[in-house]
Design a protein around this motif. Structure first.
Motif, PDB file in Angstrom:
ATOM      1  N   THR A 279       0.897  -0.975  -0.264  1.00 45.48           N
ATOM      2  CA  THR A 279       0.121  -0.007   0.254  1.00 45.48           C
ATOM      3  C   THR A 279       0.813   1.597  -0.093  1.00 45.48           C
ATOM      4  O   THR A 279       1.642   2.268   1.256  1.00 45.48           O
ATOM      5  N   SER A 280       0.736   2.393  -0.720  1.00 46.60           N
ATOM      6  CA  SER A 280       1.248   3.403  -1.288  1.00 46.60           C
ATOM      7  C   SER A 280       1.080   4.729  -0.550  1.00 46.60           C
ATOM      8  O   SER A 280      -0.071   5.350  -0.670  1.00 46.60           O
ATOM      9  N   ALA A 281       1.844   4.435   0.262  1.00 47.85           N
ATOM     10  CA  ALA A 281       1.219   6.591   0.791  1.00 47.85           C
ATOM     11  C   ALA A 281       1.860   7.421   1.052  1.00 47.85           C
ATOM     12  O   ALA A 281       2.976   7.809   0.239  1.00 47.85           O
TER      13      ALA A 281
ATOM     14  N   ASN B 183       2.787  15.136   8.506  1.00 47.94           N
ATOM     15  CA  ASN B 183       2.539  13.676   8.002  1.00 47.94           C
ATOM     16  C   ASN B 183       3.592  13.141   7.422  1.00 47.94           C
ATOM     17  O   ASN B 183       2.966  11.551   7.270  1.00 47.94           O
ATOM     18  N   ARG B 184       4.730  13.495   6.712  1.00 48.32           N
ATOM     19  CA  ARG B 184       5.650  12.451   6.609  1.00 48.32           C
ATOM     20  C   ARG B 184       5.780  11.326   7.332  1.00 48.32           C
ATOM     21  O   ARG B 184       5.663  10.714   7.157  1.00 48.32           O
ATOM     22  N   TYR B 185       6.541  11.468   8.742  1.00 42.05           N
ATOM     23  CA  TYR B 185       6.616  10.389   9.139  1.00 42.05           C
ATOM     24  C   TYR B 185       5.411  10.137  10.050  1.00 42.05           C
ATOM     25  O   TYR B 185       5.655   8.673  10.735  1.00 42.05           O
ATOM     26  N   ILE B 186       3.872  10.288  10.283  1.00 43.97           N
ATOM     27  CA  ILE B 186       3.144   9.324  10.375  1.00 43.97           C
ATOM     28  C   ILE B 186       2.741   8.639   9.557  1.00 43.97           C
ATOM     29  O   ILE B 186       3.347   7.519  10.046  1.00 43.97           O
ATOM     30  N   ALA B 187       3.080   9.357   8.552  1.00 48.35           N
ATOM     31  CA  ALA B 187       2.806   7.918   7.282  1.00 48.35           C
ATOM     32  C   ALA B 187       4.180   6.912   7.432  1.00 48.35           C
ATOM     33  O   ALA B 187       4.213   5.532   6.932  1.00 48.35           O
ATOM     34  N   GLU B 188       5.385   7.327   7.326  1.00 49.89           N
ATOM     35  CA  GLU B 188       6.763   6.457   7.830  1.00 49.89           C
ATOM     36  C   GLU B 188       5.991   5.773   8.602  1.00 49.89           C
ATOM     37  O   GLU B 188       6.837   4.763   8.778  1.00 49.89           O
ATOM     38  N   ALA B 189       6.201   5.947   9.880  1.00 52.14           N
ATOM     39  CA  ALA B 189       6.172   5.328  11.667  1.00 52.14           C
ATOM     40  C   ALA B 189       4.696   3.874  10.834  1.00 52.14           C
ATOM     41  O   ALA B 189       4.432   3.053  10.818  1.00 52.14           O
ATOM     42  N   TRP B 190       3.576   4.483  10.240  1.00 47.75           N
ATOM     43  CA  TRP B 190       2.331   3.147  10.100  1.00 47.75           C
ATOM     44  C   TRP B 190       3.005   2.546   9.285  1.00 47.75           C
ATOM     45  O   TRP B 190       3.011   1.444   9.633  1.00 47.75           O
ATOM     46  N   ALA B 191       3.979   3.205   8.251  1.00 47.30           N
ATOM     47  CA  ALA B 191       4.484   1.766   7.409  1.00 47.30           C
ATOM     48  C   ALA B 191       5.178   0.721   8.204  1.00 47.30           C
ATOM     49  O   ALA B 191       5.364   0.099   7.611  1.00 47.30           O
ATOM     50  N   THR B 192       6.498   1.334   8.896  1.00 44.77           N
ATOM     51  CA  THR B 192       7.169   0.785   9.693  1.00 44.77           C
ATOM     52  C   THR B 192       6.334  -0.593  10.637  1.00 44.77           C
ATOM     53  O   THR B 192       7.443  -1.277   9.697  1.00 44.77           O
ATOM     54  N   LEU B 193       5.511   0.221  11.186  1.00 48.78           N
ATOM     55  CA  LEU B 193       4.756  -1.188  11.898  1.00 48.78           C
ATOM     56  C   LEU B 193       4.131  -1.932  11.094  1.00 48.78           C
ATOM     57  O   LEU B 193       3.666  -2.977  11.281  1.00 48.78           O
TER      58      LEU B 193
ATOM     59  N   GLU C 222       9.455   8.687   0.190  1.00 51.00           N
ATOM     60  CA  GLU C 222      11.096   8.505   1.178  1.00 51.00           C
ATOM     61  C   GLU C 222      11.212   6.888   1.646  1.00 51.00           C
ATOM     62  O   GLU C 222      12.603   7.897   1.869  1.00 51.00           O
ATOM     63  N   THR C 223      10.459   5.932   1.373  1.00 56.65           N
ATOM     64  CA  THR C 223      11.323   4.670   1.838  1.00 56.65           C
ATOM     65  C   THR C 223      11.663   4.075   0.666  1.00 56.65           C
ATOM     66  O   THR C 223      12.010   2.596   0.870  1.00 56.65           O
ATOM     67  N   THR C 224      11.075   4.103  -0.507  1.00 52.85           N
ATOM     68  CA  THR C 224      12.025   3.723  -1.930  1.00 52.85           C
ATOM     69  C   THR C 224      13.456   4.514  -1.895  1.00 52.85           C
ATOM     70  O   THR C 224      13.585   5.020  -1.882  1.00 52.85           O
ATOM     71  N   GLU C 225      13.936   3.681  -2.967  1.00 54.09           N
ATOM     72  CA  GLU C 225      15.389   3.994  -3.349  1.00 54.09           C
ATOM     73  C   GLU C 225      15.157   5.124  -4.297  1.00 54.09           C
ATOM     74  O   GLU C 225      16.323   6.126  -3.519  1.00 54.09           O
ATOM     75  N   GLY C 226      14.518   5.380  -4.545  1.00 50.85           N
ATOM     76  CA  GLY C 226      14.670   6.599  -5.671  1.00 50.85           C
ATOM     77  C   GLY C 226      14.838   7.658  -4.044  1.00 50.85           C
ATOM     78  O   GLY C 226      15.199   8.583  -3.957  1.00 50.85           O
ATOM     79  N   GLY C 227      13.065   7.595  -3.619  1.00 50.00           N
ATOM     80  CA  GLY C 227      13.034   8.503  -2.092  1.00 50.00           C
ATOM     81  C   GLY C 227      13.998   9.020  -1.559  1.00 50.00           C
ATOM     82  O   GLY C 227      14.617  10.231  -0.973  1.00 50.00           O
ATOM     83  N   ARG C 228      14.796   7.897  -0.866  1.00 50.22           N
ATOM     84  CA  ARG C 228      15.645   7.443  -0.690  1.00 50.22           C
ATOM     85  C   ARG C 228      16.664   8.872  -0.360  1.00 50.22           C
ATOM     86  O   ARG C 228      18.075   9.505  -0.037  1.00 50.22           O
ATOM     87  N   ARG C 229      17.099   8.172  -1.773  1.00 48.89           N
ATOM     88  CA  ARG C 229      18.558   9.441  -2.499  1.00 48.89           C
ATOM     89  C   ARG C 229      18.286  10.451  -2.632  1.00 48.89           C
ATOM     90  O   ARG C 229      19.395  11.343  -2.332  1.00 48.89           O
TER      91      ARG C 229
END
Length: 402
Positions: free
Chosen positions: A75-77, A100-110, A123-130
């Motif tokens: 599921t892409s956030a 909300n980026r970090y709320i989305a990342e926290a949700w995806a992490t869990l 931001e957790t994809t390869e392209g986004g991280r780079r």
């Protein structure tokens, strides 16, 4: 049963992620940090035979960097804006603000802790991280890259993030989670992501789900009729001078039949505009691919070259045939039981994609923390309230816009 606020485990992890990222951004702003970023980008760009600016722009358009891993259907956030939080890092207005980026990342992490590969954010994809690791929102980094004279401006940074966001939306599949109450007209979410998601045949309007319910300050009729996922994915509620605006406060004052007709007209208009935009985008991409193919197509070989090549290939084919006949026995027996072909590694990996994470539905806010009564105090504990809804205006130019 009323909708619950953002869960505490999400809140705690989101605040931690935000503060960790703020620390890395501070390092990037330092003299040593920005030198290292510039040197890394120059090295990577040189390896691709591109100037740094073109290298970064190419990254934002490359679908490989944001495509989910094989055999997964996460599921892409998506996200926009955020909320005040006393423990969050300060933004450019010196306010403690949790994107909300970090709320989305926290949700995806869990979610991924429970089922690997079930959720992701840009931001957790390869392209986004780079792209994130370049810290292009930091003025010091842009200056080190050459500044405005070389085209490294905040507007350019915003366009880079808008482009990779659109690429990410193009590669999304199935249900998507939008961490926002609605999309502001100044946001990347409104201008690039939602239009792309609606016309993405692997997503579509029915698969766009908001993780937050419509604002509780809206009247009941507005929350019921324009607070739906599909309505919030198409309409806008902040700028009366622009198309597709609905005022939630005055919405109930209109005749029910008339306002329903207006909504249907707006939905049809938005769909037509987004379909036209998608068609234009596809035509541009097709033209670009055609031009690239023409530029890279090898020159037509001369007649002499063709004949030489054909003669060489004929000779090699004859030599191969003779070698096979020499090595193969004349009366070679055929096996009685042909061995069944073994499946390749790729075939073994094929199968149903891993299940996607379910999209949550929360209030935009946190559970109030109890306030301890000081020793010796005879009065009740002070009332604690959730942080107020964010002021969208103060997020209109920074990276928190989303």
């Amino acid at each position: 049963m009323s909708t619950q606020p953002i869960p505490e485990d999400i809140e705690v992890l989101a605040v931690r992620l935000a503060n960790e990222e703020a620390g890395r951004a501070a390092v990037a702003r330092s003299a040593k940090g920005r030198r290292e970023i510039v040197q890394r980008l120059r090295t990577e760009a040189a390896a691709q035979g591109l100037p740094v600016k073109e290298y970064i722009e190419a990254l934002t358009k490359d679908p490989k960097g944001v495509t989910p891993p094989h055999d997964t259907a996460p599921t892409s956030a998506f996200w926009s804006y955020g909320i005040d939080h006393p423990d969050a890092p300060t933004n450019r207005w010196n306010e403690n603000f949790l994107d909300n980026r970090y709320i989305a990342e926290a949700w995806a992490t869990l979610q991924n802790d429970r089922q690997a590969g079930s959720a992701r954010t840009l931001e957790t994809t390869e392209g986004g991280r780079r792209l994130n690791a370049m810290y292009l929102w930091e003025a010091e980094v842009l200056t080190a890259l050459g500044g405005a004279d070389k085209g490294f401006t905040e507007d350019w940074t915003r366009e880079c993030w808008a482009t990779i966001s659109e690429t990410y939306a193009t590669e999304a599949k199935g249900p998507v989670a939008v961490f926002a109450q609605y999309a502001d007209t100044r946001s990347i979410l409104y201008n690039r992501e939602l239009p792309t998601l609606q016309t993405n045949t692997d997503v579509g309007l029915d698969n766009i789900h908001f993780a937050y319910e419509a604002p509780q300050t809206w009247p009941k009729e507005a929350r019921t009729e324009v607070g739906t996922d599909s309505a919030r994915a198409q309409l806008q509620f902040n700028d009366p001078t622009m198309a597709h605006y609905v005022d939630p406060k005055t919405y109930p004052d209109q005749d029910p039949t008339a306002r329903r007709a207006v909504l249907d007209s707006e939905f049809a208009s938005v769909t037509a505009e987004r379909n036209e935009r998608a068609a234009e985008k596809k035509a541009e991409q097709t033209a670009a691919k055609t031009t690239e193919a023409e530029q890279t197509e090898p020159a037509e070989p001369t007649k002499e070259t063709k004949e030489t090549k054909e003669a060489k290939e004929t000779k090699e084919a004859k030599e191969t045939e003779q070698a096979e006949q020499t090595a193969k026995p004349m009366n070679e027996a055929k096996p009685m039981n042909d061995a069944k072909p073994q499946p390749t590694v790729e075939a073994k990996e094929q199968g149903n994609p891993k299940p996607s994470a379910s999209v949550p539905l929360w209030q935009l806010g946190f559970t109030p923390k109890p306030v301890a009564v000081e020793a010796g105090s005879s009065g009740p504990a002070a009332a604690s309230t959730a942080p107020p809804a964010p002021d969208l205006q103060k997020q209109s130019t920074g990276p928190g816009l989303g």
